[in-house]
Design a protein around this motif. Sequence first.
Motif, PDB file in Angstrom:
ATOM      1  N   VAL A 129       0.912  -1.187  16.371  1.00 41.58           N
ATOM      2  CA  VAL A 129       0.206  -0.616  15.217  1.00 41.58           C
ATOM      3  C   VAL A 129       1.158  -0.639  14.021  1.00 41.58           C
ATOM      4  O   VAL A 129       2.320  -0.247  14.141  1.00 41.58           O
ATOM      5  CB  VAL A 129      -0.251   0.829  15.489  1.00 41.58           C
ATOM      6  N   ILE A 130       0.671  -1.101  12.887  1.00 41.16           N
ATOM      7  CA  ILE A 130       1.491  -1.177  11.678  1.00 41.16           C
ATOM      8  C   ILE A 130       0.735  -0.564  10.512  1.00 41.16           C
ATOM      9  O   ILE A 130      -0.442  -0.856  10.297  1.00 41.16           O
ATOM     10  CB  ILE A 130       1.863  -2.644  11.358  1.00 41.16           C
ATOM     11  N   VAL A 131       1.426   0.309   9.784  1.00 40.25           N
ATOM     12  CA  VAL A 131       0.909   0.829   8.518  1.00 40.25           C
ATOM     13  C   VAL A 131       1.739   0.176   7.424  1.00 40.25           C
ATOM     14  O   VAL A 131       2.939   0.423   7.307  1.00 40.25           O
ATOM     15  CB  VAL A 131       1.025   2.361   8.454  1.00 40.25           C
ATOM     16  N   SER A 132       1.115  -0.675   6.639  1.00 46.95           N
ATOM     17  CA  SER A 132       1.839  -1.505   5.682  1.00 46.95           C
ATOM     18  C   SER A 132       1.477  -1.116   4.256  1.00 46.95           C
ATOM     19  O   SER A 132       0.307  -0.891   3.950  1.00 46.95           O
ATOM     20  CB  SER A 132       1.498  -2.984   5.921  1.00 46.95           C
ATOM     21  N   VAL A 133       2.494  -1.030   3.423  1.00 49.85           N
ATOM     22  CA  VAL A 133       2.251  -0.604   2.042  1.00 49.85           C
ATOM     23  C   VAL A 133       2.581  -1.737   1.068  1.00 49.85           C
ATOM     24  O   VAL A 133       3.489  -2.533   1.294  1.00 49.85           O
ATOM     25  CB  VAL A 133       3.092   0.646   1.682  1.00 49.85           C
ATOM     26  N   GLY A 134       1.831  -1.756   0.001  1.00 50.78           N
ATOM     27  CA  GLY A 134       2.042  -2.750  -1.044  1.00 50.78           C
ATOM     28  C   GLY A 134       2.442  -2.086  -2.345  1.00 50.78           C
ATOM     29  O   GLY A 134       2.744  -0.879  -2.398  1.00 50.78           O
ATOM     30  N   ARG A 135       2.408  -2.873  -3.398  1.00 50.84           N
ATOM     31  CA  ARG A 135       2.828  -2.372  -4.701  1.00 50.84           C
ATOM     32  C   ARG A 135       2.016  -1.156  -5.140  1.00 50.84           C
ATOM     33  O   ARG A 135       2.470  -0.337  -5.927  1.00 50.84           O
ATOM     34  CB  ARG A 135       2.679  -3.503  -5.724  1.00 50.84           C
ATOM     35  N   GLY A 136       0.811  -1.042  -4.599  1.00 53.77           N
ATOM     36  CA  GLY A 136      -0.043   0.084  -4.960  1.00 53.77           C
ATOM     37  C   GLY A 136       0.495   1.430  -4.538  1.00 53.77           C
ATOM     38  O   GLY A 136      -0.026   2.463  -4.975  1.00 53.77           O
ATOM     39  N   ILE A 137       1.537   1.440  -3.704  1.00 50.52           N
ATOM     40  CA  ILE A 137       2.117   2.711  -3.292  1.00 50.52           C
ATOM     41  C   ILE A 137       2.847   3.368  -4.457  1.00 50.52           C
ATOM     42  O   ILE A 137       3.054   4.579  -4.474  1.00 50.52           O
ATOM     43  CB  ILE A 137       3.086   2.508  -2.093  1.00 50.52           C
ATOM     44  N   GLY A 138       3.249   2.570  -5.444  1.00 53.09           N
ATOM     45  CA  GLY A 138       3.755   3.132  -6.703  1.00 53.09           C
ATOM     46  C   GLY A 138       5.235   3.401  -6.786  1.00 53.09           C
ATOM     47  O   GLY A 138       5.853   3.124  -7.807  1.00 53.09           O
TER      48      GLY A 138
END
Length: 297
Positions: A181-190
Amino acid sequence: MKALVFSDNQEIITQILTALKGRADADAAVLSPLMEGMDQYGATKLYELTGNPGSDAIFHALSKIFTEGKYDLFLAGSTVRGREVAGMMSEALNLPAMTEINDISFKDGKVVTKRFFYGGKTLLEEESGARVLTVMAGISEAARVQGKSELVKVELPASKITTVNRIDKKAGSVNIEKAQVIVSVGRGIGSKENIEKVKPLAEAVHGEIAGSRPVCLDYQWLGEDRQVGLSGKKVKPKLYIALGISGQIQHIAGMRTSRVVVAVNKDKSAPIFEEADYGIVGDLFQIVPKLVSALKQ
């Protein structure tokens, strides 16, 4: 077509062999020791290379095997060592090369390949007479076959390369390639600080935190070992939760084989939704707490 496959990453070899199944007769060369079940992925012969695995030594052994075995193709997993050996094979044997492919088939004696260009923004399909290919991880979902390979042990010749120092990664590094399981963050995380706000979700689903290229390389909010994408890790978890990730193709290339994809993004036209099984249009900072609350119930 008769192919010889090599990689110092045995999992990539199993993927390449699976991709070639029904398309070419394949043998494989593997650095000793063999991983469990390595002889059950469709190679007719499995060459176990023993001794000092310098790239030059591997090249000399494989060029001899390739020539004597009258192979048509040499495929190397796209690792540092694989690319070195492939370059030597192409130069020494005067064979045209094609690099970083992620799909392969054959048509009228030509090799048909696909690979990303322009930083992953374009996918090229090409026909060529290439005979040496480097192959990206994730070209197929490795699958075992009936029967076992014939094992042939090969002692590597002496290498002119000497390892003078070795620095292992510090303890605590993660291997997101193995994560279920992976929780991945992008630029939208700020911001880097905001990553703390999504950690409760990762804990609730027993997942690992990962990130896109901007998050891991450009802003360094996460370590490089957590980057998912064409220039990062190729992952295939059972569940991939993408938070604030737009879904550029270079990122998609790293997570496309995830079993279930959940995407959260404020932009309803974000490309990530084309890859998602479940999509939520909205502010991730409002949605994540609700997901955590629901999971705890």
